[in-house]
Design an enzyme around this catalytic site. Sequence first.
Site, PDB file in Angstrom:
ATOM      1  CE  LYS A 266      20.665  14.107 -45.729  1.00 52.45           C
ATOM      2  NZ  LYS A 266      19.985  13.758 -44.419  1.00 52.45           N
TER       3      LYS A 266
ATOM      4  CB  THR B   1      29.264  12.252 -41.114  1.00 47.65           C
ATOM      5  OG1 THR B   1      28.521  13.456 -41.289  1.00 47.65           O
ATOM      6  CG2 THR B   1      29.394  11.552 -42.444  1.00 47.65           C
TER       7      THR B   1
ATOM      8  CG  ASN C 114      13.327  18.650 -36.224  1.00 42.73           C
ATOM      9  OD1 ASN C 114      13.662  17.592 -36.720  1.00 42.73           O
ATOM     10  ND2 ASN C 114      14.139  19.700 -36.168  1.00 42.73           N
TER      11      ASN C 114
END
Length: 515
Positions: A275, A286, A510
């Site tokens: 994810k 990651t 965002n």
Amino acid sequence: MKITSKHFLLQIALMEISICSVLAFTTQTRRAINIRTYYQVSNAKEACKYKQTKSKLFFSTALYASSSATKYGKDTELILPNFETKEEYYEYMMQASALPKGFQTGSAAGNFIPEEAPSMGALPIKGTVIHLPDGPTDSWAAVFTQNKFPGSPIKVGRSRLTSGKPIQTIVINNKISNVCSGGDGVANAELVCKAVGDALELSGGAESVLPSSTGVIGWRLPAKELAEDVIPKALEDLQSETAFNTARDIMTTDRYPKLRSKTISNGARIVGIAKGAGMIEPNMATMLSYIMTDATVSKSTLQSMLSNAVNKSFNSISVDGDESTSDTAVLISSNKVETSDDLLDEFRDALEEVACGLACDLVRNGEGTGHVMRVKIANFPGTNLEARRLGRHIVNSPLFKCAVSGNDPNTGRLAGAIGSFMGKFKNDADVSSVVMTLGDRVIFSNGKFVLEGDAVEKELSDHMKDAQQGDAEEFPPHQKFVEIGIDFGNGSESATVLGSDLTNEYVAVNADYRS
């Protein structure tokens, strides 16, 4: 009546329309409503989805397995095919989602009221468990973020890894990352681990449970809600058929689940999920990635292979240049399929294929991503790390990202990004032989641009348009890239780095993330 995949997908479509149509809303509508309303609607949608799952209506594993049991064991292709619809993509992933032997996964949804913003009311949260029902394993490896403000689960995970003790279960929550929050974040993470250990009666207790969290930074983990409500329901949901539900349920702002799988010649299977959609520029890790295998491989070999695979994959991507505080990559084996030493090279190659595929998926699924750039650096006069840093510098250039977003072949911005990096970090290097390409066209050679004529401008712009995808699509329609080449002609190192453009959608996502 025999249930075919078409019937299955039609059932899903009809049920989604009839049961959840009143809850559907577009990306544009989501941006227009405030965060409290968004979370309330999301919570209602999640409750609806989970209710359907429990009644075998929404992507029911039992229903699908009863009609298509043999389809689970396929592998994802090295380059994924094109997809026309979300349902087509989901079916493809389901067919390649068979768990390795000795694994179970389960998920459940709940809600909590954040102590930091109680006026927002009840917000949704999911808990997911990856479990080895036959006992703990010493064969596990992990790589974590190097961010200096790591989340509490990272601290716990590092401690577990350093201790060398076996683990049996991984517990994951979304929505809250448990990073630098008020209270005791480590104690909260351990409380959730204890709840898992107690419920499953693990011989190693809480210390055999590895926690992971993702979501809002700075808020307290709702450990009590997770431990007493969400995790017990997730354990009731444990199944040993498919990893697809797990890939789906660990998502936050991700647009679609990401899963890659590979079976080696002795039948051992590697299945990875990941994810991450924003805050992506990893450093030795990651976002969140879990790679499961049933091959018998030692702990030290797994750690070495994982670290190398991460460098080639997750450490060679960037969406927005921001390294997360929660980055985690875990490789865990159930040791169910005997794997001789002469198969380790094949296993390593399969692991790298899975990791590289997931890394590519992360960028393509990035928040607002409309193009994926693939920068290939050749004959670089420096180290591999420096070559990868140059690649990330290029894909992180705001000016160049915006040009790509607009299908504008403003190649001067590419040259500017390269020159900026070399001037700062490799000032003594010879750049006189640099050749730059965009698509199949040489655009820079012998210290000069080669861009004469409208035909060249159109060719370059068309190359970008051909690689474009919708910046809010819920599936990957294709696997095309904006291809960028930089050949220095006087070195020996090379690197390939993937990156995202910069769109209005990225800003919108965002800007509304939590306020």
